[in-house]
Design an enzyme around this catalytic site. Structure first.
Site, PDB file in Angstrom:
ATOM      1  N   TYR A  16      43.412  42.835  37.481  1.00  0.00           N
ATOM      2  CA  TYR A  16      44.012  41.563  37.733  1.00  0.00           C
ATOM      3  C   TYR A  16      45.591  42.070  38.058  1.00  0.00           C
ATOM      4  O   TYR A  16      46.435  42.447  37.428  1.00  0.00           O
ATOM      5  CB  TYR A  16      43.937  40.934  36.775  1.00  0.00           C
ATOM      6  CG  TYR A  16      44.455  39.289  36.756  1.00  0.00           C
ATOM      7  CD1 TYR A  16      45.764  39.167  37.491  1.00  0.00           C
ATOM      8  CD2 TYR A  16      43.978  38.432  35.945  1.00  0.00           C
ATOM      9  CE1 TYR A  16      46.273  37.759  37.493  1.00  0.00           C
ATOM     10  CE2 TYR A  16      44.465  37.043  36.130  1.00  0.00           C
ATOM     11  CZ  TYR A  16      45.354  36.665  36.865  1.00  0.00           C
ATOM     12  OH  TYR A  16      45.965  35.551  36.802  1.00  0.00           O
ATOM     13  N   ASP A  34      52.071  31.348  29.728  1.00  0.00           N
ATOM     14  CA  ASP A  34      51.834  30.107  30.746  1.00  0.00           C
ATOM     15  C   ASP A  34      53.063  29.260  30.888  1.00  0.00           C
ATOM     16  O   ASP A  34      53.880  29.074  29.737  1.00  0.00           O
ATOM     17  CB  ASP A  34      50.569  29.309  29.920  1.00  0.00           C
ATOM     18  CG  ASP A  34      49.162  29.979  30.311  1.00  0.00           C
ATOM     19  OD1 ASP A  34      48.870  30.228  31.330  1.00  0.00           O
ATOM     20  OD2 ASP A  34      48.600  30.292  29.325  1.00  0.00           O
ATOM     21  N   GLU A  50      37.535  31.377  36.459  1.00  0.00           N
ATOM     22  CA  GLU A  50      38.256  31.667  35.333  1.00  0.00           C
ATOM     23  C   GLU A  50      38.265  30.348  34.353  1.00  0.00           C
ATOM     24  O   GLU A  50      38.939  29.469  34.886  1.00  0.00           O
ATOM     25  CB  GLU A  50      39.589  32.401  35.591  1.00  0.00           C
ATOM     26  CG  GLU A  50      40.088  33.048  34.583  1.00  0.00           C
ATOM     27  CD  GLU A  50      41.640  33.869  35.111  1.00  0.00           C
ATOM     28  OE1 GLU A  50      41.313  34.540  36.356  1.00  0.00           O
ATOM     29  OE2 GLU A  50      42.639  33.666  34.605  1.00  0.00           O
TER      30      GLU A  50
END
Lengths: 398, 264
Positions: free
Chosen positions: B174, B60, B49
């Site tokens: 995911y 993040d 990825e």
């Protein structure tokens, strides 16, 4: 009712703008918030609590006054909606009281907020204290330096202030950090977003909590001067005070609505926070709207002497009102805002916030073109006590 | 139609839990990124990825934020990232997904982005802040280009929403191991095996688990639970130890540690 002129679809879209661009982890919380807000709107007890708190804690209604000496300087008749008189010093408390009441209904013990100038942070801290909620406020370290007084006010009100060192260390970075906190502690935390920005339902909900500004102003203006004003003027960062004023007049085509963005050192300099002139569509902080970005889609750093306007995204409903021609958007530079700050202080005995000074600056610049009979209602969204040190610094007197 | 590279890779790993390492493109340089992708291939990763640096990465944590800031200071743009993947693709069949935020895609235009990604050899895309209900034209553009759209299922996702997410999902699912941002232990987790089992009742797609997996021990716990584990910030921290020296070697060694833990 005039608000129906600008109503989003079920997903919170104003035409191509708005929506809900967030990580999957936050979807549940946004849906919960939307449901709870819809229920609260129809709940007489919630409305009564809100009205009482706005009256007794925040100090509503705020008056409208005619600013006669400032009018002479501007060359038109200028009226001021005195949101600067509210508890904690700006319109922001209308929204934080509403959202703290919602937080209590959702059973969450903790609130977080971002702040630029510190006004939203102070308003959140005050309301959180009143309602017994734990409060954390994220603030860019550059803003914390510019608005030291507000940092200390938040701490005295029991909030924890976390300074953000990332990026440009201003409002945008504070929002990033608040979103990161929320995505982590979403189960026990409500994010009190401070403007008509972010994912649905925030732009609609925050607008609704500020609609009281325009509703009051409409009746007060009529009582004071008769009829409707010719022009409404308000500064626009995210645009919460402007949308709050404009909304009660959206059905009145005869009333010009002018939002004033921050032109910083001038549009040509690139150091500004005016989104409308470039009209570049992007996605930031959960919403699709007009943003300042580079050719790769990276969000640009902005500049304004006013921390509260120093932000790269325009509220999505403003983008829509602009495209529909239902409101117009102009800008005022740092220098113009500083001159207006001094003018209102000396001529009317009122220190305006640097944010609101942009709306006053537009009025000083355009007043003569409007003519002596034109009646201009300016939203004085906040008071300038917080800005004294920064004004002295940037004008070389500090 | 031939199976996609992602389908083929998961099929080849059937019965074993594979590794999907993540790195931010351009950290510390695009050449280093290329070498890291090659190292992941050597170490036996199932796929890789690649993060496209973005100015406001709200999903993040600090490790990947700082990596993005570094890459942006080096002026790494979307096109540069895709070009690096193209160079990698010339010598490898390892599947590559790109992870990005909505704005760089909106800016380039979804159709142009999808077509360019496909041409560069990108197999899948994860857009952190694009839920399925937004931007139908973006999702369609990736379908049209033949790039798999990988959707995320969070610990806070209501069960009745899971089918909607999976309808938009291509390649693999995911499954987020916890609430919160990348690379941090904070946040709410819940039972990961239960979440994976729930997802499997709704789909035949492979399920990968990511967020907060930082060690061989963490990975081993998911062995036999998920079809793959995704490890990102822990790789970034290996680079940050000394970006100028030995980063590729440390990343490769950590990848081997993880594949070893998953095999053991």
């Amino acid at each position: 009712m005039s608000a129906s002129v600008s109503r989003p679809d079920a997903g919170g879209h104003f035409g191509p703008y708005g929506g809900k661009f967030v990580p999957e982890t936050l979807i549940h919380a946004l849906e919960e918030l939307e449901r709870e807000y819809e229920r609260a709107k129809g709940d007489a007890e919630f409305q009564r609590d809100l009205d009482e708190t706005l009256r007794d804690f925040a100090g509503r209604p705020t008056p409208v006054i005619e600013a006669k000496r400032f009018s002479e300087a501007a060359g038109c008749r200028v009226f001021l909606k005195r949101e600067d008189l509210l508890h904690t010093g700006a319109h922001k408390i209308n929204n934080t009281i509403g959202q703290c009441l919602l937080t209590k209904r959702m059973g969450k013990p903790r609130v977080i907020a971002e702040t630029g100038a510190g006004q939203h942070g102070v308003a959140t801290a005050a309301a959180a204290a009143r309602f017994g909620l734990e409060c954390v406020v994220y603030m860019g370290s550059e803003d914390a330096r510019r608005q030291k007084l507000n940092v200390e006010r938040m701490r005295l009100l029991g909030a924890e202030v976390r300074e953000v060192e990332a990026g440009s260390r201003t409002l945008k970075d504070a929002v990033n950090e608040a979103l990161r906190d929320w995505v982590t502690r979403v189960r026990d935390t409500h994010y009190i977003l401070g403007s008509v920005l972010g994912p649905h339902p925030f732009p609609v909900m925050v607008r609704d909590f500020h609609r009281v500004i325009g509703i009051e102003a409409r009746a007060q203006f009529d009582a004071l001067a008769g009829g409707l004003p010719d022009v409404l003027v308000a500064c626009v960062g995210g645009g919460s005070n402007a949308i709050g004023l404009f909304h009660a007049f959206l059905g009145d085509a005869s009333v010009r609505k002018v939002g004033v963005e921050a032109a910083g050192h001038g549009i040509a300099s690139g150091k500004h926070a005016a989104r409308v002139p470039e009209h570049s569509v992007g996605v930031l902080h959960g919403t699709r709207t007009l943003i300042l970005q580079d050719e790769h889609g990276m969000v640009r750093e902005t500049h304004s002497v006013s921390a509260g306007l120093d932000y790269p995204a325009l509220g999505p409903e403003h983008a829509w009102l602009n495209d529909q021609g239902l409101a117009e958007y102009s800008h005022a530079s740092d220098d113009e805002a500083l001159a207006a700050f001094e003018a209102l202080s000396r001529l009317e005995g009122i220190l305006p916030a640097l944010e609101s000074s942009h709306a006053l600056a537009w009025t000083l610049r355009e007043g003569r073109k409007l003519g002596p009979n034109a009646r201009v209602l300016v939203n004085l969204s906040g008071r300038g006590d917080k800005d004294v040190a920064e004004v002295l610094r940037v004008t070389g007197r500090g | 139609m031939n199976p996609s590279r992602l389908e083929a890779a998961f099929a080849a790993h059937r019965g074993r839990t594979g590794l999907i390492p993540f790195v931010t493109a351009g950290y510390p340089s695009l050449d280093a990124t290329l070498e890291m992708l090659r190292a992941f291939d050597r170490a036996g990763a199932l796929a890789v990825e690649v993060g496209i640096p973005f100015s406001d990465p709200i999903a993040d944590g600090p490790d990947i934020q700082r990596a993005s800031e570094w890459a942006l200071r080096e002026r790494v743009g979307t096109e540069d990232v895709l070009h690096t993947i193209e160079r990698f693709r010339a010598g490898s069949e390892l599947p590559v997904e790109v992870m990005t935020y909505a704005n760089p895609v909106v800016r380039m235009g979804a159709a142009a982005f999808a077509a360019r990604a496909k041409a560069a050899g990108v197999d899948g895309v994860i857009i952190s802040d694009l839920p399925p209900e937004e931007s139908a034209e973006t999702w369609k553009a990736f379908d049209d280009a033949g790039v798999d759209t990988i959707t995320l299922v969070a610990p806070t996702t209501d069960e009745d929403r899971v089918p909607d997410l999976l309808r938009r999902c291509r390649g693999f699912v995911y499954c987020l191991a916890r609430t919160g941002v990348t690379g941090q232990g904070a946040g709410y987790s819940g039972s990961i095996p239960d979440r994976v089992a729930l997802i499997r009742t709704h789909t035949a797609l492979p399920v990968a688990v990511g967020f907060g997996i930082a060690s061989g021990d963490d990975a081993r716990k998911l062995s036999g639970v998920a079809d793959a584990v995704i490890v990102g910030a822990a790789f970034i921290r290996r680079i940050t130890e000394n970006p100028a020296q030995g980063a590729v070697e440390r990343v490769e060694s950590f990848a081997r540690e993880l594949t070893g833990a998953l095999a053991g």
